[in-house]
Design an enzyme around this catalytic site. Structure first.
Site, mmCIF file in Angstrom:
data_model
loop_
_atom_site.group_PDB
_atom_site.id
_atom_site.type_symbol
_atom_site.label_atom_id
_atom_site.label_comp_id
_atom_site.label_asym_id
_atom_site.label_seq_id
_atom_site.Cartn_x
_atom_site.Cartn_y
_atom_site.Cartn_z
ATOM 1 C CB ILE A 79 -22.930 51.084 -27.687
ATOM 2 C CG1 ILE A 79 -22.141 52.383 -27.689
ATOM 3 C CG2 ILE A 79 -24.465 51.421 -27.072
ATOM 4 C CD1 ILE A 79 -22.757 53.487 -28.862
ATOM 5 C CE LYS A 80 -27.014 51.461 -23.101
ATOM 6 N NZ LYS A 80 -27.317 52.797 -22.522
ATOM 7 C CG ASP A 81 -18.907 46.366 -23.686
ATOM 8 O OD1 ASP A 81 -19.696 46.102 -22.779
ATOM 9 O OD2 ASP A 81 -18.202 45.700 -24.515
ATOM 10 C CB ALA A 93 -20.439 49.588 -18.299
#
Length: 451
Positions: A43-45, A48
């Site tokens: 999910i950090k995409d 970021a």
């Protein structure tokens, strides 16, 4: 043509998948927002790229610059992908508790990774927060993304994760369950959903050793709550600025063990090969089952992919060393069967004597000794073929028809390892017990254990 201009355009629009087995005892439907479908497998995409875009827009990061971030791996993956596409350098600081596979992946994308100690205060100059802050000051044209206090983090989820969940459930969602770390996912998604329906319950899942739960309940930052934990990707020893506790309805803590066990259960029962925090998320939900009723629609966010945890939560030895896995061992098999004298035969005895011993003791495998040393073995299967081919072999000495010695292992060797050693060619394994006496485990013993 239906094509993407670069990999960053594939971020988002991840599927919502019904859970069928693990949540079968709950009175409502539970769906998983499976975020490992993002290109960086987490999910950090989302955040970021959003942080990078905002930094570019605000002029804080110029062409050819260096991205700096303290990350447990997933945010770094998103930033590293964006850096490759947009032409930036990356330096990441992380902690020594993170899996090796995470740092290997970051380096594969061209990032420099600096490993820092876990068990230090955030203000300590050796902490991964402090090292990242120092690097930003020392390196020209660099920018520390600071996912903890950078509000573009929660903005990403307000703009993407929240709307996706609302649309995928046709606005019927009643509960959102998500592990809480930087605060970006839980706060940003909650802000959007609460605007749509203020009655939606937002449940944040925390880990014992983190201070977030007590802060939520009391407003007090109590460092006495902080102690080392092995869960990855959530929990904090300070309160990031991304949090808005007013949009969160409940915090629930989960143990390291329960989260790890549930992570493996997700893979085996739902075919969802997720990271550590996914198991903790589902475990937290199950701990709150008394608060659920028929007609509720629960969405759990599963943050990342299990490939980054194969050396940890998906490794039997790692799990067993921490007491997270009830792993049967050679010792357990012998204890369940009862201690028995291991029958051996001297190399100078005859094949006929070996056959009689097998009949007398009802055994199929006999270690062969010479001067009290193990030199080989004989088995019922091996003898059968030799006697069938040459009936006169019954008068031969055992040392003339030796088979390969049975493997000798430690007394605490796991059942999984024993199963790989016992096969068609090798029917038994030996180990010395606490008294130094050899015990034998055969294929039959393994079958009895699994029955």
């Amino acid at each position: 043509m239906d094509v993407k201009n670069n990999i960053l355009e594939t971020i988002g629009n991840t599927p919502l998948v019904r859970l069928n087995k693990i949540t079968k005892d709950l009175p409502c439907d539970v769906y998983a927002k499976v975020e490992y479908f993002n290109p960086g497998n987490s999910i950090k995409d989302r955040m970021a790229v959003k942080m990078l875009e905002v930094a570019e827009k605000d002029g804080k990061l110029k062409p050819g610059g260096t991205i700096i971030e303290c990350t447990s791996g997933n945010t770094g993956m998103g930033l590293a992908m964006a850096a490759v596409v947009k032409g930036y350098k990356c330096i990441f600081t992380t902690t020594d508790k993170q899996s090796q596979s995470k740092t290997d992946i970051l380096r594969a994308l061209g990032a420099e990774v600096i490993i820092c100690p876990t068990n230090v205060e955030p203000e300590d100059p050796h902490s991964y927060y402090s090292v990242a802050a120092r690097l930003e000051k020392e390196i020209p044209n660099s920018f520390l993304m600071n996912q903890y206090d950078n509000l573009a983090n929660r903005q990403a989820h307000y703009e993407s994760t929240g709307p996706e969940i609302w649309n995928q459930t046709d606005g019927k969602i009643t509960h959102l369950v998500v592990t809480a770390g930087t605060g970006g996912t839980v706060t940003g998604t909650a802000m959007y959903l609460k605007e749509k329906n203020p009655d939606i319950q937002i449940w944040a899942i925390d880990v014992y050793g983190s201070l977030l739960t007590k802060y939520f309940r009391t407003g007090e930052v109590d460092l006495n709550e902080v102690h080392p934990y092995v869960s990855e990707g959530f929990g904090e020893d300070f309160v990031p600025q991304n949090y808005d506790m007013s949009v969160i309805d409940h915090f629930e803590q989960v143990t390291d063990k329960d989260g790890a066990v549930m992570t493996r259960k997700l893979a085996r029962e739902e075919a969802l090969f997720c990271g550590y925090s996914a198991g903790s998320c589902i475990q937290g939900l199950l701990q709150l089952k008394s608060k659920l009723k028929k007609g509720d629609l629960v969405v759990c966010i599963l943050h990342d992919h299990g490939s980054r945890y194969v050396a940890k939560v998906y490794n039997d030895q790692w799990m067993a060393e921490r007491g997270y896995l009830e792993v049967k061992t050679f010792k357990d098999i012998v204890s369940a069967r009862g201690l028995q004298r291991t029958i051996t035969i001297s190399s100078d005895q005859t094949v006929a004597e070996a056959v009689n011993m097998m009949k007398q003791f009802d055994i199929e495998h006999i270690p062969v000794t010479e001067n009290d040393e193990l030199i080989g073995a004989i088995s019922e299967n091996g003898l059968f073929q030799k006697v069938f081919d040459n009936p006169d072999i019954r008068n031969e000495k055992v040392k003339n028809i030796l088979e390969r010695s049975f493997p000798i292992v430690s007394y605490d060797t796991t059942l999984e390892k024993l199963r790989t050693l016992i096969n068609k060619e090798n029917g038994a394994v030996l180990a010395k017990d606490e008294t130094g006496t050899f015990q034998i485990v055969t294929k039959y013993d393994i079958i009895q254990t699994l029955a």
